[in-house]
Design an enzyme around this catalytic site. Structure first.
Site, PDB file in Angstrom:
ATOM      1  N   CYS A 184       0.869  -1.186   0.000  1.00 29.53           N
ATOM      2  CA  CYS A 184       0.000   0.000   0.000  1.00 29.53           C
ATOM      3  C   CYS A 184       0.904   1.234   0.000  1.00 29.53           C
ATOM      4  CB  CYS A 184      -0.939  -0.016   1.205  1.00 29.53           C
ATOM      5  SG  CYS A 184      -0.091  -0.117   2.794  1.00 29.53           S
ATOM      6  N   THR A 185       0.336   2.402   0.160  1.00 36.88           N
ATOM      7  CA  THR A 185       1.108   3.640   0.013  1.00 36.88           C
ATOM      8  C   THR A 185       2.237   3.753   1.032  1.00 36.88           C
ATOM      9  OG1 THR A 185      -0.888   4.728  -0.797  1.00 36.88           O
ATOM     10  CG2 THR A 185       0.952   6.144  -0.174  1.00 36.88           C
TER      11      THR A 185
END
Length: 335
Positions: A184-185
């Site tokens: 994810c980010t």
């Protein structure tokens, strides 16, 4: 000599038991406000999460306070922090919010304070996701995945992180999908997603430590398996390797990230609409948006501030408030 950017941005999180989280709100808010730090900080029983910006001195003081301040009792010593810099103020106000979860999944069995998957450092990530037996999952939402992801990754096409549970149930089986790697980010969603999958019988679960942002910062571009841009929740919109901002803007109407091809689409109109939201806009809304855009352009040409900017800020605050209220209703089970 290059000028140092005026604002230091800290994206941070840490899963840790904070049974007294409600009492931390006031001192944290006071600490940030007295140093003109802006942004959002989420507090919950399971930990802390947020992105904040201020002068370099103020942000450094804040991180020291979080890691060593008496009210935290060294519980945030392992705080994960990623820094970036900006010439403009990324946020307009400071918010410290109390939440049921610092990243909402609504799955009590997913508790990173109990168990998480295996962390993978950026330098080892390519090897992990190149394993032909590995299912590589992008746990971000669809609009984020649309502008960039890792080569060969699966896009669950989720609208929100809470949809991830249903996607796993419908598409994965722990008896067949023996090895799973997620990213994810910044790493926070993957911690909870990996905990969820372990709780549901998946045995070998890996996740990218520090998320995409740390990978882009540390991994040489010539060796990278990343394709496209990485969406970020500030004025940069998207970044690439070395966290260099890319050519993306947000649609004023729907907040969809728009690259050069999106802005070249015949349905795109600056400040009015884009191809993603054109069917959702009424003629009245388009007329109002065009007038506002016209006035902003005239003001810019004259070197003046436009009153519409303040109105836009107020409108954005109202949208944020409505979103907060809706999230609170969901957490209480009212919707």
């Amino acid at each position: 000599m290059n000028q140092v950017p005026a604002f230091k941005v800290a994206a941070l999180y840490h899963f840790v038991a904070l049974p007294d989280f409600e009492g931390l709100r006031a001192p944290l808010s006071d600490f940030c406000n007295t140093r003109e730090i802006k942004g959002t900080l989420l507090l919950a029983r399971e930990g802390v999460n947020g992105t904040l910006a201020g002068s370099q001195e103020a942000i450094d003081e804040l991180i020291t306070y979080l890691k060593t301040g008496n009210i935290f009792k060294n519980r945030l010593a392992g705080l994960d922090v990623k820094y970036s810099y900006s010439d403009k103020a990324p946020f307009r106000r400071m918010k410290v919010r109390l939440k049921q979860e610092i990243v909402t999944l609504r799955a009590p069995e997913a508790d990173p304070n109990v168990q998480v998957g295996t962390y993978v450092d950026p330098e080892n990530w390519n090897e992990i996701i190149s394993d032909p037996d590995m299912v590589v999952i992008d746990t971000r939402n669809d609009y984020e995945v649309a502008i960039g992801t890792f080569k060969g990754a699966v896009d669950p096409e989720t609208k929100s992180f809470t949809d991830f549970k249903d996607w796993v149930t419908e598409n994965l089986d722990p008896s067949e999908n023996k090895k799973v790697a997620m990213f994810c980010t910044g790493g926070i969603r993957c911690e909870k997603a990996s905990s969820y999958m372990l709780a549901h019988g998946f045995e070998e679960v890996f996740h990218l430590k520090g998320g995409i942002l740390r990978y882009l910062e540390e991994q040489p571009e010539e060796d990278s398996l990343w394709q496209g841009g990485c969406f970020v929740f500030d004025e940069r919109v998207a970044v690439g390797h070395d966290l260099v901002p890319q050519d993306y803007l947000l649609c004023h109407a729907c907040r969809q990230p728009l690259g050069p091809e999106d802005r070249a689409h015949p349905d795109y109109e600056l400040g009015v609409q884009c191809a993603y939201c054109k069917d959702e806009r009424t003629d009245k809304e388009r007329t109002r948006a065009r007038e506002r855009q016209k006035q902003m352009q005239l003001a810019k040409e004259k070197g003046l501030a436009h009153l519409g900017d303040a109105a836009a800020v107020d409108a954005q605050k109202m949208r944020e408030r409505k979103k907060e209220m809706k999230e609170a209703q969901k957490e209480r089970g009212e919707v």
